[in-house]
Write a protein that holds these residues in place. Structure first.
Motif: not given
Length: 482
Positions: A24-33, A178-186, A189-195
């Motif tokens: 998902v991160d790679q797809v998001m990065k490619d989409s934003m690029e 980059d800021k949007v990607l960083a927020s998305f990654r945070v 991570i939060c979703l991962f920890v919660g789930v």
């Protein structure tokens, strides 16, 4: 290390979520690029249009003597640089560098300013593309930001004037990405920890009842059917525990049923052995008679015409009986192998029974007996030849075993046919096992298979046949679906 369900679930979830997050991160990065490339393309297209219009207006106000860029290139570059806050370089039609205006208010452009050269000495590709009559841009990552070089050929009134090269600072655009990607990654991570925490707790709630069920299963395997598992989760686990408790009760019932079925199998084996013995005996009896008479009349000194005639009749009679028995055994065996009907048709039973009664009338008349058919026609789905065989056997038995001088009644009702005749006393053993092969074969020239074949045929037609004896009268009833 024991791989419990909980450990498998946690490890599998971790691997799956990690892969999913990476994808998902790679797809998001490619989409934003890709989106950034589209935005830059739109901006440089707009830049090309506005600057060309500006130069057209400038040329109208300041008509050149010969070459517009050679005479006014520096002025044009400075005005465009001031209007668009970008560095602007001007090249003539031969690819020679003429002038560049630097946007001094853009520090990144000043820091990364390089001495412009002719098109042959420029390492970026967009300038060479522009001299091939195409606009193009190149993105370059530099220390502290991102620069975009854009070049396009200038044509006015179908005349080529040269190439304009723009250098713009797009650091803010990619920094926002980059800021949007960083927020998305945070967020990931939060979703991962919660789930992960929720999944861990849920698996614990699932494993506890399963452990109790496992312990109870071991007890059941050891023969203890009194254990009961209590689970109050109001979900599938509670349903599983309830089913497990029901299973324990059913197991005991199944064991008792298996014991009863075992007794039935033993009884069936005894019946099969008895059937084999009866077949052997019934086939041996006529063969012994035929063999005995044949030996007597085959002796060299035999000369008794009367006995010869008697022996001939007896051999013929026993041969016919043996032939009937073999044919009926073959029919019985064929129906056991192929219990389903291959040919079906609508069969009118009244005309069929009337026809059989007429055929049996001569045989019945020899014993001063009559056959009376009453009731209405019944139409069934089945095989006409097999129904003929059923009623032929029933009427033949009624004539053969009935009392001389009495009446045989065939009563046809809505869903049942009854064949009734007066009879000599019938033992309880025969009445209870009337449809078993060879249950009554003594005398009358019977093979002992007629009622067994009738039962097979009626069963093939999804019907029920019954034998009753009461007060000197035998009634064979056939119930069948209309």
């Amino acid at each position: 290390m024991k791989w419990t369900i909980q450990r498998k679930f946690v490890v599998g979830y971790f691997i799956l979520f990690t892969l999913a997050a990476f994808i998902v991160d790679q797809v998001m990065k490619d989409s934003m690029e890709a989106n950034s490339q589209v935005m830059i393309a739109n901006e440089v297209t707009k830049l090309q249009h506005t600057t060309r219009e500006h130069i057209k207006q400038f040329a109208l106000i300041h008509p050149p003597q010969a070459d517009l860029f050679a005479e006014y290139g520096s002025t044009i570059a400075q005005e465009l640089s001031r209007l668009h806050t970008q560095s602007v370089a001007v090249y003539d039609t031969e690819g020679l560098f003429l002038y560049e205006a630097i946007a001094m208010e853009e520090p990144l452009l000043v820091e990364n300013q390089t001495y412009q050269v002719n098109v042959e000495g420029n390492p970026t590709s967009e300038l060479a593309v522009a001299f091939k009559n195409q606009s193009a841009f190149t993105r370059v990552n530099v220390a502290g930001g991102n620069l975009v070089y854009f070049s396009y050929p200038l044509y006015m009134h179908d005349q080529f004037y040269g190439v304009l090269r723009f250098t713009g600072d797009y650091t803010n655009l990619f920094a926002a990405n980059d800021k949007v990607l960083a927020s998305f990654r945070v967020l990931i991570i939060c979703l991962f920890v919660g789930v992960f925490l929720i999944s861990f707790l849920l698996t614990r709630q699932i494993i506890k009842p399963l452990l109790r069920l496992t312990a109870a299963t071991r007890k059941v395997a050891a023969g203890d059917y009194g254990v009961e598992v209590q689970v109050k989760t109001k979900d599938e686990l509670e349903m599983l525990a309830t089913s497990f408790n029901d299973m324990q009760q059913n197991i005991q019932r199944q064991i008792e049923m298996l014991e009863r079925e075992k007794d039935k199998v033993v009884q069936a084996e005894k019946s099969r052995t008895s059937f084999f013995n009866n077949v052997t005996h019934e086939l041996k009896t006529p063969l012994a008679t035929i063999s005995g008479y044949a030996q007597i009349i085959g002796e060299q000194d035999f000369n008794d015409p009367v006995f010869l005639q008697k022996a001939t009749r007896k051999i013929r009679s026993e041969s016919e009986r043996l032939n009937r028995m073999v044919i009926e055994l073959i029919e019985l065996s064929k129906r056991e192998v192929a219990p389903r009907l291959k040919k079906r048709e609508a069969v009118q039973l009244l005309p069929l029974v009337m026809s059989i009664s007429e055929d049996m009338a001569l045989k019945a008349g020899q014993r001063q007996m009559t056959i009376d058919v009453t009731g209405e026609d019944i139409i069934v789905d089945g095989n006409r030849d097999e129904w003929r065989q059923v009623f032929s056997n029933l009427l033949d038995n009624a004539v053969k075993y009935g009392v001389s001088g009495t009446e045989i009644v065939v009563a046809m009702e809505k869903e049942m046919i009854r064949v009734t005749n007066d009879s000599e006393p019938v033992s309880e053993q025969i009445a209870l096992h009337a449809f078993e092969p060879f249950i009554h074969t003594k005398g009358k020239g019977s093979s002992g298979l007629g009622l067994a074949i009738c039962q097979q045929i009626v069963t093939r037609h999804d019907g029920i046949i019954a034998f009753d004896y009461e007060d000197g009268r035998v009634t064979v009833s056939i119930c069948f679906p209309i």
